[in-house]
Design an enzyme around this catalytic site. Structure first.
Site, PDB file in Angstrom:
ATOM      1  N   ILE A 209       0.909  -1.258  -0.083  1.00  0.00           N
ATOM      2  CA  ILE A 209       0.001  -0.043  -0.032  1.00  0.00           C
ATOM      3  C   ILE A 209       0.960   1.324  -0.008  1.00  0.00           C
ATOM      4  O   ILE A 209       1.722   1.658   1.122  1.00  0.00           O
ATOM      5  CB  ILE A 209      -0.785  -0.001   1.228  1.00  0.00           C
ATOM      6  CG1 ILE A 209      -1.829  -1.343   1.364  1.00  0.00           C
ATOM      7  CG2 ILE A 209      -1.812   1.174   1.260  1.00  0.00           C
ATOM      8  CD1 ILE A 209      -2.727  -1.462   2.651  1.00  0.00           C
TER       9      ILE A 209
ATOM     10  N   GLU B  33       3.936  -7.929   3.054  1.00  0.00           N
ATOM     11  CA  GLU B  33       4.352  -8.848   3.923  1.00  0.00           C
ATOM     12  C   GLU B  33       3.760  -8.356   5.383  1.00  0.00           C
ATOM     13  O   GLU B  33       3.172  -9.255   6.212  1.00  0.00           O
ATOM     14  CB  GLU B  33       5.769  -9.390   4.043  1.00  0.00           C
ATOM     15  CG  GLU B  33       6.056 -10.128   2.623  1.00  0.00           C
ATOM     16  CD  GLU B  33       6.618  -8.907   1.892  1.00  0.00           C
ATOM     17  OE1 GLU B  33       6.095  -7.920   1.624  1.00  0.00           O
ATOM     18  OE2 GLU B  33       7.770  -9.618   1.060  1.00  0.00           O
TER      19      GLU B  33
ATOM     20  N   CYS C 257      10.349  -6.305   6.571  1.00  0.00           N
ATOM     21  CA  CYS C 257       9.586  -7.414   6.666  1.00  0.00           C
ATOM     22  C   CYS C 257      10.272  -8.598   7.382  1.00  0.00           C
ATOM     23  O   CYS C 257       9.649  -9.233   7.971  1.00  0.00           O
ATOM     24  CB  CYS C 257       9.066  -7.673   5.289  1.00  0.00           C
ATOM     25  SG  CYS C 257       8.009  -6.392   4.718  1.00  0.00           S
TER      26      CYS C 257
HETATM   27  N1  THU Z   1       7.462  -4.246  -1.433  1.00  0.00           N
HETATM   28  C1  THU Z   1       6.836  -5.263  -1.015  1.00  0.00           C
HETATM   29  O1  THU Z   1       5.451  -5.194  -0.846  1.00  0.00           O
HETATM   30  N2  THU Z   1       7.368  -6.059  -0.202  1.00  0.00           N
HETATM   31  C2  THU Z   1       8.781  -6.476  -0.281  1.00  0.00           C
HETATM   32  O2  THU Z   1       9.225  -7.213   0.427  1.00  0.00           O
HETATM   33  C3  THU Z   1       9.636  -5.652  -1.185  1.00  0.00           C
HETATM   34  C4  THU Z   1       9.158  -4.459  -1.558  1.00  0.00           C
HETATM   35  C5  THU Z   1       6.892  -3.082  -2.181  1.00  0.00           C
HETATM   36  C6  THU Z   1       7.142  -1.688  -1.640  1.00  0.00           C
HETATM   37  C7  THU Z   1       6.766  -0.936  -2.670  1.00  0.00           C
HETATM   38  O3  THU Z   1       5.571  -0.329  -2.766  1.00  0.00           O
HETATM   39  C8  THU Z   1       7.330  -1.593  -3.816  1.00  0.00           C
HETATM   40  O4  THU Z   1       7.290  -2.938  -3.530  1.00  0.00           O
HETATM   41  C9  THU Z   1       8.350  -1.341  -4.720  1.00  0.00           C
HETATM   42  O5  THU Z   1       9.583  -1.143  -3.761  1.00  0.00           O
END
Ligand code: THU
Length: 133
Positions: A43, A55, A93
């Site tokens: 988000i 996560e 995470c």
């Molecule tokens: N992102 C995640 O949701 N999980 C991760 O472990 C790596 C990165 C998202 C954060 C951001 O919205 C996008 O990926 C690009 O970094």
């Protein structure tokens, strides 16, 4: 629940990821020991730093409903319609996972075509955690 089924839930969740800035959409499915599955998406935010990873969204949903024990998480992400081959969880995470999970917590990466198994202790060795084995 098998790895592919959990990944299918993650891929389905990924469709509604809110990522208008990076266009990198992430979805995940967190399997609690209770048997319940909590989905998560990233988000994003116009001021960037409040962005929450998929996560952490899943963990915070689960913990806020009283879950403290987890078996596995399936994670998929990428810019395309189909998730990339692998989207590894970020360091923050991994640290959140270490708060609630032991080293044998299963982290399933990949997409619905192919999944890869890792454990939390592989991805975050020597973590600072009360749950260290
Ligand atoms: N992102 C995640 O949701 N999980 C991760 O472990 C790596 C990165 C998202 C954060 C951001 O919205 C996008 O990926 C690009 O970094």
């Amino acid at each position: 629940m098998d790895d592919k089924t959990l990944m299918e839930i993650a891929e389905k969740a990924r469709k509604i990821a809110y990522a208008p800035y990076s266009e990198f959409k992430v979805g995940c499915a967190l399997l609690a020991k209770s048997g319940k599955v909590y989905t998560g998406i990233n988000i994003e935010n116009a001021s960037y730093s409040p962005t929450n990873c998929a996560e952490r969204t899943a963990f915070f949903k689960a913990v806020s409903e009283g879950e403290h024990e987890f078996d596995a998480i399936a994670i998929c992400g990428g810019k395309g319609k189909k998730a990339d081959e692998v989207c590894a969880p970020c360091g923050v995470c991994r640290q959140v996972m270490a708060e609630f999970c032991k080293g044998d917590f299963l982290i399933i990466l990949g997409n619905t075509d192919k999944t890869y198994r890792h454990t939390l202790s592989e991805l975050l060795p020597l973590s600072f955690s009360l749950n260290r084995e």
